[in-house]
Design an enzyme around this catalytic site. Structure first.
Site, PDB file in Angstrom:
ATOM      1  N   SER A 140     -34.475   6.776-101.786  1.00 18.38           N
ATOM      2  CA  SER A 140     -35.652   6.046-101.273  1.00 18.38           C
ATOM      3  C   SER A 140     -35.013   3.882-102.176  1.00 18.38           C
ATOM      4  O   SER A 140     -35.637   2.941-101.641  1.00 18.38           O
ATOM      5  CB  SER A 140     -36.580   5.644-102.859  1.00 18.38           C
ATOM      6  OG  SER A 140     -36.678   6.592-103.629  1.00 18.38           O
ATOM      7  N   ASP A 248     -44.125   1.663 -93.147  1.00 19.52           N
ATOM      8  CA  ASP A 248     -45.675   1.020 -93.416  1.00 19.52           C
ATOM      9  C   ASP A 248     -46.750   2.080 -92.567  1.00 19.52           C
ATOM     10  O   ASP A 248     -47.415   2.292 -93.261  1.00 19.52           O
ATOM     11  CB  ASP A 248     -45.715  -0.677 -92.545  1.00 19.52           C
ATOM     12  CG  ASP A 248     -46.942  -0.883 -94.046  1.00 19.52           C
ATOM     13  OD1 ASP A 248     -46.713  -0.365 -94.970  1.00 19.52           O
ATOM     14  OD2 ASP A 248     -46.886  -2.184 -94.182  1.00 19.52           O
ATOM     15  N   ILE A 345     -56.633  31.786-104.210  1.00 15.04           N
ATOM     16  CA  ILE A 345     -57.499  32.516-103.030  1.00 15.04           C
ATOM     17  C   ILE A 345     -57.696  33.565-102.451  1.00 15.04           C
ATOM     18  O   ILE A 345     -57.609  34.777-102.125  1.00 15.04           O
ATOM     19  CB  ILE A 345     -58.106  31.159-101.777  1.00 15.04           C
ATOM     20  CG1 ILE A 345     -59.047  30.283-103.128  1.00 15.04           C
ATOM     21  CG2 ILE A 345     -59.846  31.967-101.551  1.00 15.04           C
ATOM     22  CD1 ILE A 345     -59.757  28.722-102.351  1.00 15.04           C
ATOM     23  N   GLY A 347     -54.446  35.712-103.299  1.00 11.99           N
ATOM     24  CA  GLY A 347     -54.567  36.383-104.188  1.00 11.99           C
ATOM     25  C   GLY A 347     -52.922  36.274-103.636  1.00 11.99           C
ATOM     26  O   GLY A 347     -52.100  36.248-102.959  1.00 11.99           O
ATOM     27  N   GLU A 371     -40.948   9.770 -95.695  1.00 13.46           N
ATOM     28  CA  GLU A 371     -41.813   8.217 -95.030  1.00 13.46           C
ATOM     29  C   GLU A 371     -42.047   7.618 -96.896  1.00 13.46           C
ATOM     30  O   GLU A 371     -43.331   7.503 -96.724  1.00 13.46           O
ATOM     31  CB  GLU A 371     -43.197   8.786 -94.067  1.00 13.46           C
ATOM     32  CG  GLU A 371     -41.927   8.846 -93.507  1.00 13.46           C
ATOM     33  CD  GLU A 371     -42.321   8.464 -92.014  1.00 13.46           C
ATOM     34  OE1 GLU A 371     -42.956   7.349 -91.843  1.00 13.46           O
ATOM     35  OE2 GLU A 371     -42.067   8.488 -90.686  1.00 13.46           O
ATOM     36  N   GLY A 372     -41.163   7.937 -98.247  1.00 12.77           N
ATOM     37  CA  GLY A 372     -41.461   7.370 -99.309  1.00 12.77           C
ATOM     38  C   GLY A 372     -42.002   8.324 -99.663  1.00 12.77           C
ATOM     39  O   GLY A 372     -43.281   9.078 -99.590  1.00 12.77           O
ATOM     40  N   THR A 373     -41.376   8.738-101.266  1.00  8.33           N
ATOM     41  CA  THR A 373     -41.765   9.620-102.220  1.00  8.33           C
ATOM     42  C   THR A 373     -42.753   8.691-102.436  1.00  8.33           C
ATOM     43  O   THR A 373     -43.636   7.502-102.692  1.00  8.33           O
ATOM     44  CB  THR A 373     -40.413   9.199-103.168  1.00  8.33           C
ATOM     45  OG1 THR A 373     -40.848   8.125-103.882  1.00  8.33           O
ATOM     46  CG2 THR A 373     -39.731   9.849-103.487  1.00  8.33           C
ATOM     47  N   SER A 374     -44.012   9.551-103.913  1.00  4.24           N
ATOM     48  CA  SER A 374     -45.857   9.650-104.056  1.00  4.24           C
ATOM     49  C   SER A 374     -44.977   7.677-105.107  1.00  4.24           C
ATOM     50  O   SER A 374     -45.710   7.057-105.500  1.00  4.24           O
ATOM     51  CB  SER A 374     -45.679  10.551-105.037  1.00  4.24           C
ATOM     52  OG  SER A 374     -46.378  11.681-103.979  1.00  4.24           O
ATOM     53  N   GLU A 375     -43.417   8.315-106.027  1.00  2.00           N
ATOM     54  CA  GLU A 375     -42.995   7.197-107.021  1.00  2.00           C
ATOM     55  C   GLU A 375     -43.065   5.390-105.897  1.00  2.00           C
ATOM     56  O   GLU A 375     -43.172   4.930-106.425  1.00  2.00           O
ATOM     57  CB  GLU A 375     -42.200   7.275-107.903  1.00  2.00           C
ATOM     58  CG  GLU A 375     -42.040   8.691-108.508  1.00  2.00           C
ATOM     59  CD  GLU A 375     -42.345   9.790-107.665  1.00  2.00           C
ATOM     60  OE1 GLU A 375     -41.690  10.255-106.451  1.00  2.00           O
ATOM     61  OE2 GLU A 375     -43.270  11.188-108.318  1.00  2.00           O
TER      62      GLU A 375
HETATM   63  C1  LIG Z   1     -38.325  17.389 -94.575  1.00  2.00           C
HETATM   64  C2  LIG Z   1     -37.812  16.105 -94.344  1.00  2.00           C
HETATM   65  C3  LIG Z   1     -37.317  15.187 -93.223  1.00  2.00           C
HETATM   66  C4  LIG Z   1     -36.986  14.061 -93.469  1.00  2.00           C
HETATM   67  N1  LIG Z   1     -36.815  13.238 -92.092  1.00  2.00           N
HETATM   68  C5  LIG Z   1     -36.255  11.528 -92.801  1.00  2.00           C
HETATM   69  C6  LIG Z   1     -36.460  10.902 -91.159  1.00  2.00           C
HETATM   70  O1  LIG Z   1     -36.106  11.485 -90.133  1.00  2.00           O
HETATM   71  N2  LIG Z   1     -35.254   9.949 -91.129  1.00  2.00           N
HETATM   72  C7  LIG Z   1     -35.021   9.576 -92.359  1.00  2.00           C
HETATM   73  O2  LIG Z   1     -34.154   8.487 -92.442  1.00  2.00           O
HETATM   74  N3  LIG Z   1     -34.681  10.648 -93.890  1.00  2.00           N
HETATM   75  C8  LIG Z   1     -35.493  11.357 -93.112  1.00  2.00           C
HETATM   76  N4  LIG Z   1     -35.941  12.258 -94.707  1.00  2.00           N
HETATM   77  C9  LIG Z   1     -34.956  11.645 -96.550  1.00  2.00           C
HETATM   78  C10 LIG Z   1     -36.720  11.059 -97.116  1.00  2.00           C
HETATM   79  O3  LIG Z   1     -36.803   9.724 -96.530  1.00  2.00           O
HETATM   80  C11 LIG Z   1     -35.787  11.070 -98.312  1.00  2.00           C
HETATM   81  O4  LIG Z   1     -35.500  12.396 -98.616  1.00  2.00           O
HETATM   82  C12 LIG Z   1     -36.867   9.586 -99.187  1.00  2.00           C
HETATM   83  O5  LIG Z   1     -37.188   8.479 -99.032  1.00  2.00           O
HETATM   84  C13 LIG Z   1     -36.500   9.961-100.211  1.00  2.00           C
HETATM   85  O6  LIG Z   1     -35.225   9.453-100.965  1.00  2.00           O
HETATM   86  P1  LIG Z   1     -34.293  10.867-101.467  1.00  2.00           P
HETATM   87  O7  LIG Z   1     -34.183  12.006-101.140  1.00  2.00           O
HETATM   88  O8  LIG Z   1     -32.487   9.798-101.459  1.00  2.00           O
HETATM   89  O9  LIG Z   1     -34.676  10.297-103.332  1.00  2.00           O
HETATM   90  P2  LIG Z   1     -34.378   9.001-104.051  1.00  2.00           P
HETATM   91  O10 LIG Z   1     -34.446   8.249-103.586  1.00  2.00           O
HETATM   92  O11 LIG Z   1     -32.673   9.848-104.657  1.00  2.00           O
HETATM   93  O12 LIG Z   1     -34.896   9.359-105.325  1.00  2.00           O
HETATM   94  C14 LIG Z   1     -35.261  10.649-106.228  1.00  2.00           C
HETATM   95  C15 LIG Z   1     -36.421  10.567-107.227  1.00  2.00           C
HETATM   96  O13 LIG Z   1     -36.197   9.855-108.191  1.00  2.00           O
HETATM   97  C16 LIG Z   1     -37.452   8.914-107.635  1.00  2.00           C
HETATM   98  N5  LIG Z   1     -37.427   6.894-107.526  1.00  2.00           N
HETATM   99  C17 LIG Z   1     -36.245   6.551-106.705  1.00  2.00           C
HETATM  100  N6  LIG Z   1     -36.723   5.208-107.157  1.00  2.00           N
HETATM  101  C18 LIG Z   1     -37.654   5.328-108.262  1.00  2.00           C
HETATM  102  C19 LIG Z   1     -38.381   3.900-108.838  1.00  2.00           C
HETATM  103  N7  LIG Z   1     -37.893   2.693-108.026  1.00  2.00           N
HETATM  104  N8  LIG Z   1     -39.039   4.385-109.345  1.00  2.00           N
HETATM  105  C20 LIG Z   1     -39.040   5.433-109.567  1.00  2.00           C
HETATM  106  N9  LIG Z   1     -38.906   6.454-109.607  1.00  2.00           N
HETATM  107  C21 LIG Z   1     -38.165   5.916-108.327  1.00  2.00           C
HETATM  108  C22 LIG Z   1     -37.895   9.190-106.004  1.00  2.00           C
HETATM  109  O14 LIG Z   1     -39.465   9.382-106.245  1.00  2.00           O
HETATM  110  C23 LIG Z   1     -37.595  11.071-106.084  1.00  2.00           C
HETATM  111  O15 LIG Z   1     -38.905  11.617-107.341  1.00  2.00           O
HETATM  112  C24 LIG Z   1     -36.308  13.382 -94.774  1.00  2.00           C
HETATM  113  C25 LIG Z   1     -36.975  14.166 -95.934  1.00  2.00           C
HETATM  114  C26 LIG Z   1     -36.935  15.136 -95.813  1.00  2.00           C
HETATM  115  C27 LIG Z   1     -37.048  16.697 -96.990  1.00  2.00           C
END
Ligand SMILES: Cc1cc2nc3c(=O)[nH]c(=O)nc-3n(C[C@H](O)[C@H](O)[C@H](O)COP(=O)(O)OP(=O)(O)OC[C@H]3O[C@@H](n4cnc5c(N)ncnc54)[C@H](O)[C@@H]3O)c2cc1C
Length: 387
Positions: A140, A248, A345, A347, A371-375
């Site tokens: 993130s 984006d 649905i 089962g 592509e960016g977590t829900s948070e």
């Molecule tokens: C199947 C898959 C394919 C992917 N493909 C790519 C790809 O092609 N290229 C690429 O570059 N990446 C890729 N990713 C990586 C993905 O984009 C990252 O996993 C994602 O951005 C989250 O980063 P992280 O896993 O390091 O989680 P972290 O950043 O460590 O976050 C862990 C938790 O903390 C929360 N968190 C972090 N910061 C904050 C904040 N400031 N406030 C509140 N909560 C916060 C997060 O929301 C999450 O719940 C892929 C991931 C997966 C699983």
């Protein structure tokens, strides 16, 4: 979603958009659905199927004809991704990366020579693209990446590793983000176009994942990787801007992927509910099941509205603001609720590897993460509210 008095409100699709949707749907039904479960089991990348989708223009949809693409609009692009994800979400993830995360920045920031060398081959599907931002210590927090790029005469030398690189084992070109000036944080990031044949480039570990098993996610190891200076994308220091602009637009695509996957799960569930009998009736006759299906349909339509609106905003050149984040946030959370109900649905059958909803349940989980977590999406939306 606000319209001013000068705006028109038109929910209809153009003939060309409908043609795109119907052509991709037919292809997915005929050519992909029969093998999707088996490929998921084997974790096998759909090389042949993607090659055929490329012939339909699906590997470079947003790229203008001058550069080998069909030059379609974002609404057509999201319709394509919905149809692909309705049958195979893993394939939609691979297509989303090459179309949006790689080709859009190359189109926007690439020099003429870079476009000549890579864009046409990407747009026609001759090669696929990969996007390397995430690292073991930075997801993130994109500005916290540690891969280092140091200028050495006519080349840059890149050192460090990237994780979770979608398409990483099959791509012909990678956009790699690295720090050229680590002392200034995000402002010291730059982007590079890297080929897998470059000295010091290696594909490392394949991630063992929960879902989307036929879309490869790999580690990329850069050990004094030599990248010609002319392969720097944009200026030194523009890397974060390039990454964020790619994400984006990419989020609209991920929203579309979620909508398509939810559509597939809803259709499977409706079909099953009409067949399965309990207590002398089909389960579709129970109000409890009807209400689950009604909620699934309603949330799905709400998400589709947000995704299509964000795509329309992008096409109309208006300020997209947080629209793509809202679409991605809502659609990715929606699809997880929908697939959970789909399994319910079905089962015990829904818990079996013999069904598509079991795969869909696993495939949906990552959509609130990549592509960016829900948070992160909520942070962007809150910022847009002036918070
Ligand atoms: C199947 C898959 C394919 C992917 N493909 C790519 C790809 O092609 N290229 C690429 O570059 N990446 C890729 N990713 C990586 C993905 O984009 C990252 O996993 C994602 O951005 C989250 O980063 P992280 O896993 O390091 O989680 P972290 O950043 O460590 O976050 C862990 C938790 O903390 C929360 N968190 C972090 N910061 C904050 C904040 N400031 N406030 C509140 N909560 C916060 C997060 O929301 C999450 O719940 C892929 C991931 C997966 C699983």
């Amino acid at each position: 979603m606000y319209l001013t008095s000068n705006d028109t409100m038109d929910f209809s699709l153009s003939d060309h958009q409908k043609l795109t949707r119907d052509t991709v749907r037919q292809f997915m039904e005929n050519e992909v659905r029969p093998g999707v479960r088996q490929r998921d089991r084997e974790g096998r990348f759909p090389v042949g199927e993607i090659r055929k989708l490329a012939e339909l223009g699906c590997c470079g949809m947003l790229v203008p004809e001058d550069w080998g693409g069909p030059g379609l609009d974002t609404v057509s692009y999201v319709l394509m991704l919905e149809e692909v994800a309705r049958v195979d979400a893993a394939m939609a993830t691979s297509l989303g990366v090459t179309n949006s995360a790689v080709q859009v920045p190359l189109l926007g920031f690439g020099a003429e020579a870079q476009k000549k060398k890579y864009l046409r081959r990407l747009a026609t599907g001759e090669i696929l693209g990969a996007f390397c931002l995430t690292e073991p210590q930075a997801g993130s927090d994109a500005a916290g990446i540690q891969v280092r790029a140091v200028r050495d005469g006519s080349v840059y030398r890149l050192n460090g590793s990237k994780t979770w690189v979608t398409n990483g084992s099959v791509a012909g070109v990678f956009i790699v983000f690295a720090k050229t000036d680590p002392d200034v944080g995000g402002k010291g990031m730059s982007a590079f176009l890297v080929e897998p044949s470059f000295k010091g480039f290696r594909v490392g570990r394949h991630e063992e994942k929960m879902g989307q098993l036929s879309s490869p996610s790999v580690e990329i190891v850069l050990n004094d990787c030599e990248v010609p200076a002319e392969n720097r994308l944009g200026e030194e220091g523009q890397g974060l801007k390039i990454a964020l602009s790619a994400l984006d637009g990419g989020r609209i695509g991920i929203g579309a992927l979620a909508v398509g996957l939810a559509q597939g799960a809803l259709e499977e569930s409706t079909k099953y509910a009409k067949q399965r009998r309990a207590f002398g009736k089909t389960i579709a006759e129970f109000q409890a099941i009807q209400w689950m299906l009604a909620d699934m349909e309603t949330e799905l339509e709400a998400a589709r509205g947000l995704v299509h609106y964000a795509a329309w905003l992008k096409d109309s050149g208006g300020r997209m603001g947080a629209a793509s984040s809202k679409a991605k946030l809502y659609a990715s959370e929606m699809v997880n609720r929908v697939v959970a109900k789909a399994v319910q649905i079905h089962g015990s059958v829904g818990y079996s590897r013999e069904t598509d909803v079991e795969r869909m349940y696993r495939d949906a989980r990552v959509i609130t993460i990549y592509e960016g977590t829900s948070e992160v999406q909520r942070m962007i939306i809150a910022r847009d509210l002036g918070l």
